[in-house]
Design a protein around this motif. Structure first.
Motif, mmCIF file in Angstrom:
data_model
loop_
_atom_site.group_PDB
_atom_site.id
_atom_site.type_symbol
_atom_site.label_atom_id
_atom_site.label_comp_id
_atom_site.label_asym_id
_atom_site.label_seq_id
_atom_site.Cartn_x
_atom_site.Cartn_y
_atom_site.Cartn_z
ATOM 1 N N LYS A 87 -9.208 -1.182 6.123
ATOM 2 C CA LYS A 87 -10.360 -1.117 5.419
ATOM 3 C C LYS A 87 -10.131 -2.510 4.221
ATOM 4 O O LYS A 87 -11.339 -2.723 3.968
ATOM 5 C CB LYS A 87 -9.906 0.102 4.406
ATOM 6 C CG LYS A 87 -11.244 0.358 3.341
ATOM 7 C CD LYS A 87 -11.147 1.801 2.668
ATOM 8 C CE LYS A 87 -11.833 2.266 1.690
ATOM 9 N NZ LYS A 87 -11.844 3.198 0.971
ATOM 10 N N ARG A 116 0.892 -1.332 -0.038
ATOM 11 C CA ARG A 116 0.033 0.077 -0.101
ATOM 12 C C ARG A 116 0.877 1.413 -0.002
ATOM 13 O O ARG A 116 0.636 2.342 0.587
ATOM 14 C CB ARG A 116 -0.970 0.013 1.168
ATOM 15 C CG ARG A 116 -1.524 -1.236 1.384
ATOM 16 C CD ARG A 116 -2.742 -1.630 0.354
ATOM 17 N NE ARG A 116 -3.214 -3.196 0.279
ATOM 18 C CZ ARG A 116 -4.354 -3.386 1.022
ATOM 19 N NH1 ARG A 116 -4.952 -2.578 1.768
ATOM 20 N NH2 ARG A 116 -4.580 -4.790 0.942
ATOM 21 N N CYS A 117 1.971 1.355 -0.762
ATOM 22 C CA CYS A 117 2.955 2.260 -0.708
ATOM 23 C C CYS A 117 3.188 2.801 -2.376
ATOM 24 O O CYS A 117 4.501 3.314 -2.372
ATOM 25 C CB CYS A 117 4.117 1.993 -0.044
ATOM 26 S SG CYS A 117 4.973 0.463 -0.646
ATOM 27 N N SER A 170 -5.133 1.346 5.436
ATOM 28 C CA SER A 170 -5.424 0.950 4.306
ATOM 29 C C SER A 170 -5.957 -0.653 4.264
ATOM 30 O O SER A 170 -6.664 -1.139 3.805
ATOM 31 C CB SER A 170 -4.257 0.807 3.121
ATOM 32 O OG SER A 170 -4.759 0.358 2.023
ATOM 33 N N HIS A 171 -4.926 -1.353 5.109
ATOM 34 C CA HIS A 171 -5.210 -2.786 5.417
ATOM 35 C C HIS A 171 -6.489 -3.060 6.415
ATOM 36 O O HIS A 171 -7.149 -3.897 6.095
ATOM 37 C CB HIS A 171 -4.063 -3.609 6.087
ATOM 38 C CG HIS A 171 -3.015 -3.700 5.108
ATOM 39 N ND1 HIS A 171 -2.940 -4.893 4.189
ATOM 40 C CD2 HIS A 171 -1.754 -3.196 4.990
ATOM 41 C CE1 HIS A 171 -1.945 -4.736 3.390
ATOM 42 N NE2 HIS A 171 -1.382 -3.836 3.895
ATOM 43 N N HIS A 204 -6.175 5.318 -10.290
ATOM 44 C CA HIS A 204 -6.120 4.331 -9.284
ATOM 45 C C HIS A 204 -5.244 3.241 -9.754
ATOM 46 O O HIS A 204 -5.440 2.928 -10.904
ATOM 47 C CB HIS A 204 -7.367 3.861 -9.013
ATOM 48 C CG HIS A 204 -7.439 3.134 -7.478
ATOM 49 N ND1 HIS A 204 -6.699 2.062 -7.171
ATOM 50 C CD2 HIS A 204 -7.769 3.543 -6.326
ATOM 51 C CE1 HIS A 204 -7.070 1.582 -5.928
ATOM 52 N NE2 HIS A 204 -7.515 2.423 -5.405
ATOM 53 N N GLU A 236 -7.567 9.562 -1.579
ATOM 54 C CA GLU A 236 -7.628 8.959 -0.241
ATOM 55 C C GLU A 236 -7.384 10.064 0.925
ATOM 56 O O GLU A 236 -6.670 11.000 0.670
ATOM 57 C CB GLU A 236 -6.735 7.819 -0.022
ATOM 58 C CG GLU A 236 -5.214 8.385 -0.178
ATOM 59 C CD GLU A 236 -4.084 7.126 0.113
ATOM 60 O OE1 GLU A 236 -4.694 6.196 0.346
ATOM 61 O OE2 GLU A 236 -3.071 7.455 -0.221
ATOM 62 N N HIS A 276 -7.088 9.643 5.377
ATOM 63 C CA HIS A 276 -7.282 8.958 6.730
ATOM 64 C C HIS A 276 -7.392 10.037 7.685
ATOM 65 O O HIS A 276 -6.320 10.994 8.021
ATOM 66 C CB HIS A 276 -5.892 8.314 7.007
ATOM 67 C CG HIS A 276 -5.508 7.496 5.711
ATOM 68 N ND1 HIS A 276 -6.431 6.309 5.473
ATOM 69 C CD2 HIS A 276 -4.386 7.332 4.692
ATOM 70 C CE1 HIS A 276 -5.896 5.574 4.262
ATOM 71 N NE2 HIS A 276 -4.847 6.230 3.949
ATOM 72 N N GLU A 297 -0.662 4.983 7.640
ATOM 73 C CA GLU A 297 -1.362 5.132 6.364
ATOM 74 C C GLU A 297 -1.427 3.621 5.865
ATOM 75 O O GLU A 297 -2.576 3.370 5.457
ATOM 76 C CB GLU A 297 -0.670 5.859 5.303
ATOM 77 C CG GLU A 297 -0.925 7.573 5.899
ATOM 78 C CD GLU A 297 -0.055 8.266 4.834
ATOM 79 O OE1 GLU A 297 0.990 7.985 4.091
ATOM 80 O OE2 GLU A 297 -0.016 9.448 4.870
ATOM 81 N N VAL A 298 -0.430 2.984 5.819
ATOM 82 C CA VAL A 298 -0.476 1.362 5.517
ATOM 83 C C VAL A 298 -1.632 0.632 6.344
ATOM 84 O O VAL A 298 -2.245 -0.047 5.813
ATOM 85 C CB VAL A 298 0.952 0.946 5.440
ATOM 86 C CG1 VAL A 298 0.756 -0.572 5.207
ATOM 87 C CG2 VAL A 298 1.881 1.412 4.709
#
Length: 315
Positions: A190, A85-86, A187-188, A282, A292, A294, A183-184
């Protein structure tokens, strides 16, 4: 077997039977690999094979090294490691816009080979490494005649196989992409990846010991995994002088320009324009503009990973 007969074929799946480890094969029909993940490429090729062949194309795994000899293939230009997710998927998608580049994104067969020593008693890292080198030749075949460069984006946990990759390819550049663990993690939470599901990937790969993990809290488990990833980044940077460290915050085009410079990969003006347009969308859904946010507070169990992240930023 004749290399002419093997042209465009790839080994794509392993099955551990009682008798032997079997390898399933698939004809790619020389189509370029442009999907975000190689699972998508496999599904596309299966449809081109009619969804199901009248007979199975299966061999033993031991033939890989012999059958790979003499194939016309492209040597790896770089391995792209990441903490997930980077931005690594978008980077690979941008590289894939050029017909001169073969881009392999998280190939399931490579993962299966690397994890065999953790799943099959008596199977060791040396066996796995030799088979991986042979498999890369199959996947890096020259299919259209335009290919000049081969970029391999690994699964995130393959960072723990860095030594194996380096022994096989001592001079190939390695790209290390990372991002804020906060941030990673968001994402996980979600949409969990394989490495964020407690125990889905063998814990020994991450270096975890029995009793060290929090299986009933996926958020804490993921934070523990991210901490291991970033620790491994620090170890690699300290010992490997052929690495390029890239932060997600630099943006996709800035990362691409550093990668092509670091790997001596030509990029013309039209290529830059094509990549710049693709970078607005995307990574996994090419038809959607990317955005995005957060807004959750940083949990305390992420402190160690955040400290490692800030330390990387200071390098």
């Amino acid at each position: 077997m004749s290399n002419v007969l093997l042209k465009d074929w790839i080994p794509y799946k392993l099955e551990n039977t009682a008798a032997q480890i079997q390898c399933s094969w698939l004809n790619t029909y020389a189509v370029p690999f442009t999907e975000p993940f190689f699972d998508d490429t496999i599904n596309k090729c299966k449809r081109m094979n009619g969804g199901g062949a009248p007979f199975a194309s299966i061999s033993g795994i031991d033939v890989l090294t012999d059958w790979a000899a003499g194939l016309a293939y492209v040597e790896p230009s770089a391995f792209i490691f990441h903490i997930s997710r980077c931005g690594s998927t978008l980077v690979s998608q941008l590289l894939a816009t050029s017909a001169a580049n073969i881009v392999l994104s998280e190939v399931p067969f490579f993962d299966a080979l690397l994890r065999l020593p953790y799943q099959v008693p008596g199977f060791n890292e040396n066996n796995s490494a030799d088979l991986l080198a042979a498999a890369i030749k199959f996947y890096g075949q020259k299919r259209t005649g335009h290919e000049r460069h081969l970029f391999i984006k690994t699964d995130s946990w393959h960072i723990f196989f860095h030594k194996q990759f380096r022994i096989l390819y001592p001079d190939v550049p390695i790209i290390l992409i990372y991002r804020s663990p906060y941030e990673v993690l968001a994402s996980h939470l979600k949409m969990p990846g394989m490495q964020a599901i407690p125990g889905f990937i063998e814990p020994e790969i991450f270096g975890f010991k029995p009793g060290e993990l929090t299986y009933n809290r996926p958020d804490i488990y993921t934070a523990q995994v991210l901490e291991r990833y970033l620790n491994q980044y620090h170890e690699i940077i300290a010992t490997d002088n052929k690495c390029l460290l890239l932060n997600y915050n630099e943006g996709p085009m800035a990362m691409i320009k550093q990668i092509v410079s670091f790997t001596n990969t030509p990029l013309n003006e039209q290529g830059v324009l094509t990549m710049d347009e693709r970078s607005r969308y995307h990574s996994k859904k090419p038809n959607e503009l990317f955005s995005e946010t957060h807004q959750h507070p940083k949990p305390h169990f992420l402190n160690n990973a955040m400290a490692l992240y800030h330390s990387l930023n200071s390098m």
